[in-house]
Design a protein around this motif. Structure first.
Motif, short mmCIF file in Angstrom:
data_model
loop_
_atom_site.label_atom_id
_atom_site.label_comp_id
_atom_site.label_asym_id
_atom_site.label_seq_id
_atom_site.Cartn_x
_atom_site.Cartn_y
_atom_site.Cartn_z
N THR A 566 -4.08 -54.45 -25.03
CA THR A 566 -2.72 -54.84 -25.36
C THR A 566 -2.77 -56.09 -26.23
OG1 THR A 566 -1.80 -53.92 -23.33
CG2 THR A 566 -0.56 -55.70 -24.33
N HIS A 567 -1.92 -56.13 -27.24
CA HIS A 567 -1.79 -57.33 -28.06
C HIS A 567 -0.43 -57.97 -27.83
CE1 HIS A 567 -5.46 -56.57 -30.32
NE2 HIS A 567 -5.05 -55.34 -30.55
N GLY A 568 -0.37 -59.25 -28.06
CA GLY A 568 0.92 -59.95 -28.02
C GLY A 568 1.19 -60.50 -29.40
N TYR A 601 0.50 -65.88 -33.62
CA TYR A 601 -0.77 -65.52 -32.98
C TYR A 601 -0.60 -64.46 -31.91
CZ TYR A 601 0.46 -68.46 -28.93
OH TYR A 601 1.06 -69.00 -27.84
N CYS A 602 -1.73 -63.90 -31.52
CA CYS A 602 -1.76 -62.89 -30.46
C CYS A 602 -1.78 -63.61 -29.12
CB CYS A 602 -2.98 -61.99 -30.61
SG CYS A 602 -3.18 -60.81 -29.26
N THR A 603 -0.82 -63.26 -28.24
CA THR A 603 -0.72 -63.95 -26.95
C THR A 603 -1.51 -63.27 -25.84
OG1 THR A 603 1.35 -62.74 -26.69
CG2 THR A 603 1.51 -65.07 -27.27
N ASN A 604 -1.82 -62.02 -26.02
CA ASN A 604 -2.44 -61.26 -24.94
C ASN A 604 -3.93 -61.10 -25.23
OD1 ASN A 604 -3.08 -59.24 -22.94
ND2 ASN A 604 -0.90 -58.87 -22.81
N PHE A 605 -4.76 -61.78 -24.48
CA PHE A 605 -6.19 -61.82 -24.78
C PHE A 605 -6.76 -60.41 -24.96
CE2 PHE A 605 -10.39 -63.09 -25.15
CZ PHE A 605 -10.46 -64.47 -25.20
N CYS A 606 -7.28 -60.16 -26.16
CA CYS A 606 -7.59 -58.77 -26.48
C CYS A 606 -9.05 -58.53 -26.79
CB CYS A 606 -6.74 -58.34 -27.67
SG CYS A 606 -6.97 -59.40 -29.11
N SER A 607 -9.79 -59.56 -27.18
CA SER A 607 -11.13 -59.29 -27.70
C SER A 607 -11.89 -60.60 -27.82
CB SER A 607 -11.03 -58.65 -29.08
OG SER A 607 -10.33 -59.53 -29.95
N LEU A 609 -12.75 -61.99 -30.39
CA LEU A 609 -12.21 -62.80 -31.48
C LEU A 609 -10.70 -62.92 -31.40
CD1 LEU A 609 -14.70 -61.40 -34.06
CD2 LEU A 609 -14.57 -63.78 -33.32
N HIS A 610 -10.21 -62.84 -30.16
CA HIS A 610 -8.78 -63.00 -29.90
C HIS A 610 -8.27 -64.33 -30.43
CE1 HIS A 610 -5.03 -63.38 -27.66
NE2 HIS A 610 -5.47 -64.52 -27.17
N GLN A 611 -9.08 -65.36 -30.24
CA GLN A 611 -8.70 -66.70 -30.66
C GLN A 611 -8.49 -66.78 -32.18
OE1 GLN A 611 -7.99 -68.27 -28.19
NE2 GLN A 611 -7.96 -70.46 -28.58
N GLU A 612 -9.14 -65.86 -32.89
CA GLU A 612 -9.01 -65.83 -34.35
C GLU A 612 -7.86 -64.93 -34.79
OE1 GLU A 612 -11.80 -65.88 -32.74
OE2 GLU A 612 -12.87 -67.57 -33.61
N MET A 613 -7.19 -64.30 -33.81
CA MET A 613 -6.14 -63.35 -34.17
C MET A 613 -4.84 -64.10 -34.41
SD MET A 613 -5.31 -59.75 -32.35
CE MET A 613 -3.96 -58.71 -32.85
N ASN A 614 -4.71 -64.65 -35.60
CA ASN A 614 -3.50 -65.38 -35.93
C ASN A 614 -3.21 -65.31 -37.42
OD1 ASN A 614 -5.77 -67.80 -35.41
ND2 ASN A 614 -4.64 -67.93 -37.34
#
Ligand SMILES: [Cu+2]
Lengths: 623, 190
Positions: A566-568, A601-607, A609-614
């Motif tokens: 899931t992504h946020g 940014y993505c709020t729902n920890f997904c991967s 590289l979630h921290q880079e998902m912005n």
């Protein structure tokens, strides 16, 4: 002569082969025996990794406006599903669709869940909820555990006596706790008896469209309707609900609504009411079809009952209904058969507010009064038809036989149980096994978190002769009632299927785009591990540029068609947040009224590289 | 007749070749090769299933994960073979049937030769694909791993994945079909 030898050998060989290939050499029969006798309490509730619970528990979240989902017997909370209140954890009430569904309300008060039924048994497809605070009804799809529709019900205020469904989910009934003037117009309380009504609403549900609809309403007398249950089998066309404040008091209810020795159980035939509506026997009230029982007679009767009852529950065989005294220390068992006979023979003890009253003695089967058991509130049933009633004041569960009135067992609970819930315990075929006491007070039970204590749920093993409390867990405010359904009846999906008809959905990176129409900006983007793409051809595919004042639509599809990914999506400082579950498309709609630079940014920890998902949301100031 | 025996295949051999043709045809409907990937988060496994004309399995999910190590996307477009493989295989089935009908030993030798050449090309093609995907990893990949070539059959480890490669039913049917083409040679030996 010796022909039988090869035949016998063949049969034997076949049998051996069948045994080897099909027989289950596991010790299933043995463990069943061990379960109730030698397992410790801890072993009974322990569900190891890799195994799953036997039951889902759907507990109403009271004034949190949410539904709490637990597994039984582990009593692990699995999920909180927002229904009547916004929830930033799931973006519920922020994205376009759910925001519209909530209709501007910021909370709700959810009391009694109702799972959809087929032949009086849970079918595991939908769960209905009602909101005492803002007179709404909602439906949740049990494939996705998400709220699909919320309907505002007019002319009524506070459907506490809801929700209950008829045995094939023909109707969802919403009787009300509070009476108000029809249309909720201004009306001094001095005119209460004349102008106020306790309107009950009959809702239908379109399963295909997942939409609720008001079929008709009934302008019941201005009393408070507390709890209800639908009939089953021979009483399947009927329903019962408890009343209090038949005194029609308008102030200091605690005293004034507790004066009359008797209140009523309202007994009504929903098929007859539907027929009346079909025949035009109703009045149009602001677009609603309203039945006035004193004018459009039939189908509704009153059964006198010990004062201020709380629960009224139909036995699994549909033959009896049990009213719990609350202020009178007894449970009263009534017979549907006797009631039907009295109705047929018109043996009425007069009328009240234009509704025929049945004679108590003619309908009552027995009064059950366990010694010093005080404050009976609500009854559930096991697979043998035995009744389990919560005693709010004496803090216990009493097991008894509704056919004989014998009290079979009592177990103390900590403390003050409101409702209890047994495994499929209000259906036509309860499972037995488990009962959970939904206790209002926990006091000394848990580590202290200050003056306010959590609610408490206690799991009780009811498989043996003696009830036994085997687990105690805290709960957030506040489960009023719950339903417990066999886990294998729930069939969830893991990933939303592609929907080619959804114009907002984008499933290919190369199809992403940002479209401007005047001052409207539509972003058709995707989320995937671990990036956003709003326009794949742009220099920076994860940047959105708008002008101050633009009306922005961000349509986002999660193209990770992968279980649990899931992504946020959130925009800093814009108070915006939404969730896109695997395969889902969701939309945020807002006005870009603040100029500036806003990270998204993505709020729902997904991967990894979630921290880079912005990316960035840039709003160019007005000239 | 006797004279021809040396060059002509028997009726039984002819039937065997027909069987062989059927197996080749049948192989079109079964996977030829399969790669099964396990990771801690994917205990149920992810599949790449290769048919002569299509890919099946959780290709999108695998592609989604592979971009982290900079592996190129694989889809049906990256394998032009898939567009004509089934015609080649179908053609081979027809040829095998023809050889069975014509019952000429020399044709059978040619058929076997064709089988061998085709098989070798097939194996090389698969190896080439595995090599290309495993060794041409993008230099800009967020996670850098050593280039690798998963075996055509067997186990391999890279990053958090363990992979198992298998031949599929379709491949076994072709091997069986090939063996069937050899039987007439032995059966109708002088
Ligand atoms: Cu994400």
């Amino acid at each position: 002569m010796k022909k039988w030898v090869p035949i016998a050998t063949g049969l034997l060989a076949g049998f051996v082969a069948a045994t080897i290939s099909f027989a289950d050499f596991s010790h299933s029969t043995k463990t069943a025996a061990i379960d109730s006798s030698t397992k410790s309490d801890a072993e009974k509730v322990y569900v190891p990794l890799g195994k799953k619970d036997d039951y889902y528990l759907f507990a109403s979240g009271g004034h949190s406006g949410q539904l709490f989902v637990y597994g039984v017997p582990s009593m692990r909370q699995i999920r909180t599903v927002p229904i009547f209140s916004p929830d930033s954890a799931t973006g519920y009430g922020y994205d376009k669709e759910t925001k519209k569904m909530l209709g501007g309300y910021t909370w709700g008060d959810f009391h009694h869940p109702a799972i959809s039924e087929t032949n009086g048994d849970y079918n595991g497809k939908f769960l209905f909820a009602t909101d005492v605070a803002n007179s709404r009804a909602a439906v949740m799809d049990l494939k996705t555990f998400t709220t699909k529709d919320i309907i505002k019900v007019p002319n009524t205020s506070g459907p506490h006596c809801a929700a209950f469904v008829t045995q094939n989910t023909e109707y969802l009934f919403l009787p009300t706790r509070f009476s108000v003037p029809v249309g909720q117009k201004y009306e001094p309380l001095d005119n209460y008896s004349k102008k106020y009504r306790g309107v009950m609403s009959a809702l239908t549900f379109d399963q295909k469209k997942e939409k609720l609809n008001i079929a008709y309403q009934v302008a019941l007398p201005p009393w408070s309707y507390d709890l209800s249950d639908a009939g089953k089998k021979e009483s399947g066309d009927w329903a019962v609900m408890s009343t209090y404040n038949t005194e029609e008091a308008t102030t200091t209810m605690e005293i004034n609504a507790s004066q009359a020795d008797r209140d009523y159980i309202v007994l009504f035939n929903w098929k007859e009411l539907a027929k009346m509506v079909k025949e035009g026997k109703y009045e149009d009230v602001g677009g609603q079809k309203m039945i006035y029982p004193e004018k459009q007679k039939g189908g509704i009767y009153l059964v006198p009952v010990a004062k201020s009852p709380h629960g009224v529950d139909v036995t699994p065989d549909g033959k009896q209904f049990i009213a719990s005294g609350k202020l009178a220390p007894s449970m009263t068992v009534f017979s549907f058969k006797k009631a039907f006979e009295a109705i047929k023979n018109k043996e009425f003890a007069g009328e009240r507010n234009g509704i025929p009253v049945l004679q108590y003695k003619k309908v009552m089967e027995r009064e059950v009064n366990p010694e010093n058991a005080l404050g009976p509130l609500h009854t559930q049933f096991d697979d043998k038809g035995m009744a389990y009633t919560t005693m709010f004041i004496s803090s216990e569960i009493v097991k008894w036989n509704p056919k004989t009135g014998d009290v079979l067992d009592r177990v103390p609970v900590q403390y003050s149980p409101g409702h209890s819930v047994a495994a499929e315990g209000d259906t036509a075929s309860p499972d037995g096994k488990y009962l959970i006491a939904l206790n209002k007070l926990s006091k000394d039970t848990y580590l202290s978190v200050g003056p306010s204590h959590p609610e408490s749920m206690q799991l009780i093993d009811i498989s043996g002769k003696k009830m036994r409390v085997i687990d105690t867990v805290p709960a957030n405010p506040e489960p009023h009632y719950a339903q417990m359904i066999k886990a294998d009846k729930i069939h969830t999906i893991n990933v939303y299927p592609k929907d080619p008809t959804n114009k907002d959905a984008v499933y290919k990176q190369s199809d992403t785009k940002i479209v401007r129409k005047g001052n409207e900006v539509h972003v058709y983007g995707i989320a995937m591990r671990s990036r956003f793409i709003f326009d794949s051809k742009a220099k920076r595919p994860d940047e959105i540029n708008v002008n101050q004042g633009d009306h922005v639509f961000i349509h986002l599809t999660n193209i990770d068609f992968d279980e649990d990914i899931t992504h946020g999506f959130a925009i800093n400082q814009y108070d915006l947040d939404m969730e896109v579950q695997p395969g889902q498309t969701n939309t945020l709609e807002f006005t870009a009224d603040k100029a500036g630079t806003f990270p998204l940014y993505c709020t729902n920890f997904c991967s990894a590289l979630h921290q880079e998902m912005n990316g960035y949301f840039l709003v160019k100031p007005k000239q | 007749m006797v004279n021809l025996n040396g060059k002509k295949l028997s009726v039984v051999s002819s039937l065997i070749l027909a069987c062989s043709a059927v197996f080749i045809g049948l192989s079109l409907f079964f996977p030829w090769w399969r790669l099964l990937l396990y990771a801690p988060q994917y205990p149920e496994g992810l599949n790449i299933i290769v048919y002569p004309n299509k890919l099946e399995g959780q290709i999108d999910i695998i592609n989604g994960l592979n971009h982290y190590i900079g592996m190129a996307n694989f889809d049906e477009k990256s394998f032009p073979e898939l567009s004509y493989m089934s015609y080649l295989v179908g053609g081979l089935a027809v040829l095998t049937l023809l050889v069975g009908l014509l019952r000429r030993k020399s044709f059978l030798y040619m058929l076997i030769g064709l089988f061998l050449v085709g098989g070798l090309i097939g194996f090389f093609d698969l190896y080439h694909a595995l090599h290309t995907f495993g060794t041409h990893l993008s230099l800009k990949a967020p996670i850098k791993i050593k280039p690798f070539v998963p075996p055509m059959v067997g186990e391999n480890h890279f990053a958090n994945f363990t992979t198992h490669s298998y031949l599929g039913k379709g491949a076994y049917f072709v091997v069986l079909a090939f063996i069937l083409t050899l039987i007439p040679i032995w059966k109708d030996r002088k």
